[in-house]
Design an enzyme around this catalytic site. Structure first.
Site, mmCIF file in Angstrom:
data_model
loop_
_atom_site.group_PDB
_atom_site.id
_atom_site.type_symbol
_atom_site.label_atom_id
_atom_site.label_comp_id
_atom_site.label_asym_id
_atom_site.label_seq_id
_atom_site.Cartn_x
_atom_site.Cartn_y
_atom_site.Cartn_z
ATOM 1 N N CYS A 174 7.186 15.657 3.136
ATOM 2 C CA CYS A 174 7.905 14.387 3.358
ATOM 3 C C CYS A 174 9.386 14.667 3.614
ATOM 4 O O CYS A 174 9.992 15.503 2.952
ATOM 5 C CB CYS A 174 7.722 13.491 2.134
ATOM 6 S SG CYS A 174 8.504 11.892 2.318
ATOM 7 N N CYS A 200 -6.206 3.138 -4.481
ATOM 8 C CA CYS A 200 -4.827 3.153 -4.007
ATOM 9 C C CYS A 200 -4.576 4.428 -3.206
ATOM 10 O O CYS A 200 -4.706 5.537 -3.733
ATOM 11 C CB CYS A 200 -3.888 3.081 -5.201
ATOM 12 S SG CYS A 200 -2.164 3.128 -4.721
ATOM 13 N N CYS A 251 -5.386 -0.734 -1.920
ATOM 14 C CA CYS A 251 -3.935 -0.640 -2.106
ATOM 15 C C CYS A 251 -3.443 0.545 -1.285
ATOM 16 O O CYS A 251 -4.151 1.550 -1.172
ATOM 17 C CB CYS A 251 -3.620 -0.417 -3.586
ATOM 18 S SG CYS A 251 -1.850 -0.167 -3.891
ATOM 19 N N CYS A 267 2.807 -4.378 -5.633
ATOM 20 C CA CYS A 267 2.766 -3.465 -6.773
ATOM 21 C C CYS A 267 4.101 -2.740 -6.748
ATOM 22 O O CYS A 267 4.382 -1.989 -5.809
ATOM 23 C CB CYS A 267 1.603 -2.487 -6.603
ATOM 24 S SG CYS A 267 1.599 -1.168 -7.830
ATOM 25 N N CYS A 321 10.125 14.190 -6.706
ATOM 26 C CA CYS A 321 8.836 14.207 -5.997
ATOM 27 C C CYS A 321 8.389 15.582 -5.510
ATOM 28 O O CYS A 321 9.093 16.243 -4.727
ATOM 29 C CB CYS A 321 8.890 13.239 -4.818
ATOM 30 S SG CYS A 321 7.245 13.067 -4.054
ATOM 31 N N CYS A 339 13.654 12.350 -2.563
ATOM 32 C CA CYS A 339 13.428 11.796 -3.911
ATOM 33 C C CYS A 339 13.364 12.960 -4.919
ATOM 34 O O CYS A 339 12.467 13.822 -4.820
ATOM 35 C CB CYS A 339 12.139 10.986 -3.935
ATOM 36 S SG CYS A 339 12.026 9.820 -2.547
ATOM 37 N N ARG A 395 1.202 -1.406 -15.576
ATOM 38 C CA ARG A 395 0.355 -0.204 -15.521
ATOM 39 C C ARG A 395 1.059 1.001 -16.146
ATOM 40 O O ARG A 395 2.166 1.363 -15.730
ATOM 41 C CB ARG A 395 -0.033 0.110 -14.068
ATOM 42 C CG ARG A 395 -0.931 1.353 -13.956
ATOM 43 C CD ARG A 395 -1.479 1.573 -12.548
ATOM 44 N NE ARG A 395 -2.121 0.372 -12.056
ATOM 45 C CZ ARG A 395 -1.722 -0.303 -10.981
ATOM 46 N NH1 ARG A 395 -0.720 0.134 -10.270
ATOM 47 N NH2 ARG A 395 -2.349 -1.402 -10.621
HETATM 48 N N1 SAM Z 1 6.035 8.042 0.208
HETATM 49 C C1 SAM Z 1 5.828 6.734 -0.266
HETATM 50 C C2 SAM Z 1 7.007 6.177 -0.987
HETATM 51 O O1 SAM Z 1 7.766 6.915 -1.600
HETATM 52 O O2 SAM Z 1 7.156 4.959 -0.988
HETATM 53 C C3 SAM Z 1 4.591 6.579 -1.127
HETATM 54 C C4 SAM Z 1 4.197 7.623 -2.142
HETATM 55 S S1 SAM Z 1 5.332 7.961 -3.476
HETATM 56 C C5 SAM Z 1 4.627 9.420 -4.146
HETATM 57 C C6 SAM Z 1 5.012 6.663 -4.627
HETATM 58 C C7 SAM Z 1 5.745 6.654 -5.946
HETATM 59 O O3 SAM Z 1 5.247 7.660 -6.803
HETATM 60 C C8 SAM Z 1 7.240 6.893 -5.951
HETATM 61 O O4 SAM Z 1 7.972 5.765 -5.582
HETATM 62 C C9 SAM Z 1 7.487 7.236 -7.410
HETATM 63 O O5 SAM Z 1 7.764 6.063 -8.161
HETATM 64 C C10 SAM Z 1 6.155 7.842 -7.858
HETATM 65 N N2 SAM Z 1 6.278 9.269 -8.164
HETATM 66 C C11 SAM Z 1 6.376 10.281 -7.278
HETATM 67 N N3 SAM Z 1 6.515 11.477 -7.885
HETATM 68 C C12 SAM Z 1 6.531 11.216 -9.221
HETATM 69 C C13 SAM Z 1 6.672 12.037 -10.371
HETATM 70 N N4 SAM Z 1 6.850 13.353 -10.281
HETATM 71 N N5 SAM Z 1 6.615 11.449 -11.586
HETATM 72 C C14 SAM Z 1 6.456 10.109 -11.674
HETATM 73 N N6 SAM Z 1 6.325 9.289 -10.622
HETATM 74 C C15 SAM Z 1 6.378 9.826 -9.402
HETATM 75 C C1 DTB Z 2 3.078 4.785 -8.707
HETATM 76 O O1 DTB Z 2 3.902 4.001 -9.209
HETATM 77 N N1 DTB Z 2 2.733 5.960 -9.237
HETATM 78 C C2 DTB Z 2 1.748 6.625 -8.405
HETATM 79 C C3 DTB Z 2 1.471 5.582 -7.296
HETATM 80 N N2 DTB Z 2 2.419 4.556 -7.582
HETATM 81 C C4 DTB Z 2 1.443 5.972 -5.899
HETATM 82 C C5 DTB Z 2 2.134 7.984 -7.941
HETATM 83 C C6 DTB Z 2 2.460 8.944 -9.046
HETATM 84 C C7 DTB Z 2 2.689 10.272 -8.429
HETATM 85 C C8 DTB Z 2 2.896 11.355 -9.441
HETATM 86 C C9 DTB Z 2 3.155 12.668 -8.803
HETATM 87 C C10 DTB Z 2 2.022 13.189 -7.944
HETATM 88 O O2 DTB Z 2 0.863 13.224 -8.408
HETATM 89 O O3 DTB Z 2 2.292 13.625 -6.827
HETATM 90 FE FE1 SF4 Z 3 8.382 11.159 0.170
HETATM 91 FE FE2 SF4 Z 3 7.826 11.584 -2.370
HETATM 92 FE FE3 SF4 Z 3 9.955 10.133 -1.749
HETATM 93 FE FE4 SF4 Z 3 7.470 9.141 -1.292
HETATM 94 S S1 SF4 Z 3 8.396 9.618 -3.274
HETATM 95 S S2 SF4 Z 3 9.222 9.090 0.082
HETATM 96 S S3 SF4 Z 3 6.360 11.021 -0.798
HETATM 97 S S4 SF4 Z 3 9.647 12.320 -1.264
#
Ligand code: SAM
Ligand code: DTB
Ligand code: SF4
Length: 325
Positions: free
Chosen positions: A61, A105, A136, A196, A68, A65, A268
């Site tokens: 990506c 989802c 979702c 959500c 992430c 973030c 959740r």
């Molecule tokens: N790329 C899209 C976005 O960011 O909107 C969708 C997927 S992203 C992985 C969805 C959500 O997962 C993020 O907004 C964040 O709140 C959560 N998330 C991602 N990595 C995480 C982590 N290491 N621990 C907890 N929550 C995480």
């Molecule tokens: C949300 O609030 N948490 C989920 C879902 N929406 C998409 C994602 C959590 C991701 C945790 C890190 C991973 O497994 O990559």
């Molecule tokens: Fe990309 Fe992860 Fe940020 Fe979603 S949360 S926009 S997958 S870097």
């Protein structure tokens, strides 16, 4: 902000940060009592909703973030994938349904979907929905037109998190703004898709930041139908790896305050459950959490296995939301 005519006076959209901090500062027993009182007015406290996650496009990506594992900017060792074929997604959805999930989802590691991706996404939504699952997606930013196409295909929910307070946000993400996120939420609402939206705790934010996130969520024109509270999953290679862990009671307080502020929403208990023991999860359910991500994987990181979850639900007398009676 005037409440909808169908909403009662518990459902407010004018929360002041001081009122929210006052809730956080209550003695623990008092906060739990208030959260439980509200929870019982809107929900059966012995029921839980299960959503399963599946990554339909993993890694690489462009966004930064800091939490992430899927950002292409950090050395997390994750391999980049392409958008999966419809049939691969449908097979995963069938398995999730067979295991007892009521909502599927699907997440994509994108800043935003390209218009050329939308045709396949539309096919995926329609196919998953035809299995009798709620659908979702979480794909990043959406235009108004993209949201409409997904709605027409049968998308029930869109996940798009605010993640943290507006003040702390620039320390976590610089490649898109808080306003960008609010705009996507407006497009999703305008298309008639359920929202959500939640955030992450344990990123080094202050209590005021946690309260600020909940204030943003609660003061949206309509409360999100689902509010995911994620506890940071610390992944090696990401900038937040090695942060001090959050006091677990602060997670419970965050769930309780979310429940009081958004009484009719599903709250959740989301990422981070593998780092929690059963007792902490039970406290979160007592505080008003009534949904979890279910299944052995979140998007790229582990989640408790199905058997462990069913044992926990049985020990607590929690029944699945979709089972009537
Ligand atoms: N790329 C899209 C976005 O960011 O909107 C969708 C997927 S992203 C992985 C969805 C959500 O997962 C993020 O907004 C964040 O709140 C959560 N998330 C991602 N990595 C995480 C982590 N290491 N621990 C907890 N929550 C995480
Ligand atoms: C949300 O609030 N948490 C989920 C879902 N929406 C998409 C994602 C959590 C991701 C945790 C890190 C991973 O497994 O990559
Ligand atoms: Fe990309 Fe992860 Fe940020 Fe979603 S949360 S926009 S997958 S870097």
């Amino acid at each position: 902000m005037v409440a909808c005519p169908t909403e009662t006076s518990d459902v407010r959209h004018d929360w002041d940060i001081r009122e929210i901090l006052n809730l956080y500062e209550l003695p623990f027993a008092e906060l739990m009592y208030r959260a439980q009182t509200v929870h019982r007015r809107y929900f059966d406290p012995n029921r839980i909703q299960l959503s399963s996650l599946f990554s339909i496009k993993t890694g690489g990506c462009p966004e930064d973030c800091a939490y992430c594992p899927q950002s292409g900017r950090y050395p997390t060792g994750l391999e980049r994938g392409e958008l999966l074929a419809v049939e691969v997604v449908v097979n995963a959805a069938k398995a999730a349904k067979a295991n007892g999930a009521s909502r599927f989802c699907m997440g994509a590691a994108w800043r935003a979907p390209k218009d050329r991706d939308i045709d396949r996404l539309v096919e995926i939504v329609a196919a998953v929905k035809s299995l009798g699952l709620e659908t979702c997606m979480t794909l990043g930013m959406l235009t108004a037109a993209q949201a409409m196409r997904l709605k027409q295909a049968g998308l029930d929910y869109y996940n798009h998190n605010l993640d943290t307070s507006p003040e702390f946000y620039p320390q976590i993400i610089t490649t898109r703004t808080y306003q960008d996120r609010l705009e996507t939420l407006r497009h999703v609402r305008a298309a008639g898709i359920h929202v959500c939206c939640g955030g992450i705790v344990g990123m080094g934010e202050s209590r005021t930041d946690r309260a600020g996130l909940l204030q943003q969520l609660a003061n949206l024109p309509r409360h999100p139908e689902s509010v995911p509270i994620n506890l940071l999953v610390q992944v090696q290679g990401t900038p937040l790896h090695g942060n001090d862990p959050l006091d677990p009671f602060e997670l419970v307080r965050t769930v309780a305050v979310a429940r009081i502020l958004m009484p009719a929403s599903y709250v959740r208990l989301s990422a981070g459950r593998t780092a929690m023991n059963d007792e902490l999860q039970a406290l979160c359910f007592l505080a008003g959490a009534n949904s979890v991500f279910y299944g052995e994987r979140l998007l790229t990181t582990p989640n408790p296995d199905n058997e462990a979850d069913h044992r926990l639900f049985a020990r607590l007398g929690l029944r699945l939301d979709k089972d009537v009676g």
